[in-house]
Design an enzyme around this catalytic site. Structure first.
Site, short mmCIF file in Angstrom:
data_model
loop_
_atom_site.label_atom_id
_atom_site.label_comp_id
_atom_site.label_asym_id
_atom_site.label_seq_id
_atom_site.Cartn_x
_atom_site.Cartn_y
_atom_site.Cartn_z
N HIS A 188 -5.61 -10.02 -4.67
CA HIS A 188 -4.14 -10.70 -3.93
C HIS A 188 -3.29 -11.18 -5.01
O HIS A 188 -2.20 -11.30 -4.85
CB HIS A 188 -4.74 -11.88 -3.25
CG HIS A 188 -5.39 -11.36 -1.92
ND1 HIS A 188 -6.77 -11.15 -2.00
CD2 HIS A 188 -5.03 -11.13 -0.72
CE1 HIS A 188 -7.10 -10.74 -0.80
NE2 HIS A 188 -6.38 -10.61 0.01
N GLU A 192 -9.21 0.63 -4.04
CA GLU A 192 -10.36 -0.16 -3.50
C GLU A 192 -10.94 0.68 -2.45
O GLU A 192 -12.32 0.74 -1.97
CB GLU A 192 -9.82 -1.54 -2.72
CG GLU A 192 -8.68 -1.13 -1.73
CD GLU A 192 -8.25 -2.34 -1.22
OE1 GLU A 192 -8.80 -3.53 -1.37
OE2 GLU A 192 -7.40 -2.35 -0.28
N ASP A 197 0.72 -1.29 0.02
CA ASP A 197 0.02 -0.16 -0.15
C ASP A 197 0.72 1.36 0.04
O ASP A 197 0.40 2.43 -0.15
CB ASP A 197 -1.07 -0.14 1.16
CG ASP A 197 -1.67 -1.10 1.25
OD1 ASP A 197 -2.01 -1.85 0.12
OD2 ASP A 197 -2.47 -1.44 2.47
N GLY A 239 -4.81 -1.20 -1.86
CA GLY A 239 -4.07 0.19 -1.26
C GLY A 239 -4.81 0.48 -0.18
O GLY A 239 -4.35 1.78 0.39
O1 F6P Z 1 -2.65 -3.97 3.60
C1 F6P Z 1 -2.17 -4.85 2.32
C2 F6P Z 1 -3.89 -5.26 1.82
O2 F6P Z 1 -3.29 -5.98 0.69
C3 F6P Z 1 -4.34 -4.05 1.38
O3 F6P Z 1 -4.02 -3.36 0.18
C4 F6P Z 1 -5.89 -4.73 1.30
O4 F6P Z 1 -6.87 -3.79 1.68
C5 F6P Z 1 -5.83 -5.90 2.41
O5 F6P Z 1 -4.31 -6.06 2.50
C6 F6P Z 1 -6.36 -6.97 2.05
O6 F6P Z 1 -6.37 -7.93 3.02
P1 F6P Z 1 -6.76 -9.42 3.33
O7 F6P Z 1 -5.31 -9.95 2.99
O8 F6P Z 1 -7.17 -9.58 4.42
O9 F6P Z 1 -7.98 -9.75 2.36
#
Ligand code: F6P
Length: 367
Positions: A287, A237, A142, A185
């Site tokens: 992801h 997002e 991020d 982000g």
């Molecule tokens: O902080 C990293 C991040 O990938 C963010 O960009 C996103 O909002 C969040 O983690 C997603 O989290 P999770 O892995 O719990 O789905």
């Protein structure tokens, strides 16, 4: 006989490309220069609460520079000061910091290196205030950590998102569609801003600049009128409309930061189709942006931050994070780091640069 120095390494929060490069750099430097022993805490703070660790040897560090993820595992839920436990089917939170202190004693750690994002580093600061000698390393795709110009993992995520935008460009052109690319982000727009510019997005929507659907629809229609029968929209997002709210994908109750964002791309897609009548598709990069091998830039940055963290151990500069400012490696106090997140400033030169090329941020109507 003098006991060897024991350094604990912990990786917390969401993973990203480059973590293993940091582990390798920190560990090798203190092993080679200080004959230190390295204790890898398994699964982030979860391992610290439950005494899960393994000793790392030089052989464990071999071949990991280029490998994504973390060889130690991580957790986005465990917080020693607010540890989630299920009791009689109900979720309750307990302060496990005393147990963590006992475990640190049992592991005979002289200090710890905590590699993590804002949440993980905030907990590291609490541990430091409770007497644990801690050094932080800023990790997140991020790029939203205070005190450092850039975090490792960000460049890799931008690269992956840009690759996605490039590929969507051609199919958007063929079908004369609006293509929306939703990128991660959290509450900062760094990934959207950089990948949007790198991928030539026509409209870039970031949390820092609330958008108006009318302005977006007008821009899309204008492009059509001038023969550009497709549009690429890159949306963070965490973006939201003027006066609107973020789109929440799920709530992870056990987590200290329970809100997981996601889905704005689909909401926007429907609004654009309704407003313009132009067929619209949404792709969520998700992801993918956190997976795979780090870019060369991230491998270099992770190595620099890792060796800086090792140097800070040698100088006993605990309670600080290794960072980079204006291309110089620096130490920043964890207190400073824990004050909040680093958002995109509205006066950022990249915003002005993009606007001068007629890129829209969805906030202004065309005159
Ligand atoms: O902080 C990293 C991040 O990938 C963010 O960009 C996103 O909002 C969040 O983690 C997603 O989290 P999770 O892995 O719990 O789905």
């Amino acid at each position: 006989m003098k006991r060897r120095m024991r350094v604990g390494i912990l990786t917390g929060g969401g993973d990203c490309p480059g973590i293993n490069a940091v582990i390798r750099a920190v560990a090798r430097k203190v092993m080679l220069e200080n004959d230190a022993e390295i204790i890898g805490i398994v699964d982030g703070y979860e391992g610290l609460v439950n005494n899960k660790y393994r000793k790392l040897e030089l052989a464990d560090l071999s071949g990991i520079l280029t490998v994504g993820g973390t060889i130690l595992g991580t957790s986005k839920k465990a917080n020693p000061y607010r540890y989630a436990i299920k009791q009689d089917g109900k979720l309750i939170f307990r302060d496990m910091s005393k147990k963590v202190m006992d475990n640190i004693d049992k592991m005979e750690l002289d200090c710890m290196v905590v590699i993590g994002g804002d949440g993980t580093l905030g907990i590291a600061y609490k541990l430091f205030k409770d007497g644990v000698p801690v050094i932080g390393v800023p990790k997140t795709i991020d790029n939203d950590i205070m005190g450092t110009d850039i975090t490792f993992g960000f460049d890799s995520a931008v690269w992956i998102a840009t690759e996605g935008i490039d590929r969507l460009h051609t199919t958007a052109q063929s079908h004369h569609r609006v293509m929306i690319v939703e990128v991660m982000g959290h509450n900062a727009g760094w990934i959207a801003l950089h990948s949007g510019i790198a991928g030539g997005g026509d409209i870039i929507l970031i949390p820092e600049i609330p958008y108006s659907i009318d302005a977006i629809a007008q821009k899309v229609r204008e492009r059509h009128k001038h023969g550009k029968r497709f549009s690429i929209i890159v949306v963070a997002e965490g973006a939201k409309s003027k006066g609107g709210e973020v789109v929440v994908q799920r709530i992870v109750k056990e987590s200290s930061d329970p809100i997981r964002l996601g889905g704005i791309g689909f909401v926007l897609g429907k609004q654009i189709e309704d407003a313009t009548g132009i067929e619209t598709r949404t792709v969520v990069m998700g992801h993918l942006q956190r997976g795979g091998s780090p870019t060369p830039f991230d491998r270099v940055l992770a190595t620099q931050l890792g060796t800086k963290a090792a140097e800070m151990i040698q100088k006993r500069q605990f309670g600080n994070m290794a960072g980079i400012q204006k291309y110089e490696l620096v130490k920043v106090s964890l207190e400073e780091v824990s004050k909040g997140i680093k958002k995109v400033p509205l006066g950022h030169p990249l915003i002005a640069s993009a606007r001068s090329l007629d890129t829209s941020f969805g906030d202004k109507k065309i005159r």
